[in-house]
Design a protein around this motif. Sequence first.
Motif: not given
Length: 174
Positions: A12-17, A48, A146, A163, A165, A168
């Motif tokens: 899970e990524f902090t940007d919701g992906n 990251c 990405y 930016n 990546i 989370k």
Amino acid sequence: MENAKTINATIEFTDGNVIKLELYPEYAPISVANFVGLAKAHFYDGLCFHRVIDGFMIQGGGFTWDERRGLIQKSANTIKGEFKSNGVNNPIKHEKGVISMARTMVKDSASSQFFICVADTPHLDGEYAAFGKCADEASIKVAVKYGKAKTGRWQQYSDIPFNPIVIKTVTVAE
């Protein structure tokens, strides 16, 4: 990899992906156990993807990004490289969506860093420890997206996304 036992994992990524993975302990038991252990210990949380090359791969699992200090390495123990040139019969091909252990030129130097192929990369077959793949087309699309990130240099590092990546968390369902 049909009929192979799989372990499911989710990045899970902090940007919701999200990238969903199928891991194959039958073919790369050391690499899978290492990845699963690090995930369960929350090692990957906040790290990251620090190296992104469009048409090749996205690499993460070894650094955090700090706006003032840049890349900060996080270390883990090294493991045996599970690939043909290192004496291990690992049939997983480096195709688009495959996850594999990153390493230096030393064959047994992989630790926590991994990469996801965003294109077929057959020149890596037998030289890097592939240990799973994206579980669905949506996950491959996230990795490819990405892979298209704008990148630059910082100190001795190149191909760093402008930016960040950021992971989370990585969860595992056995």
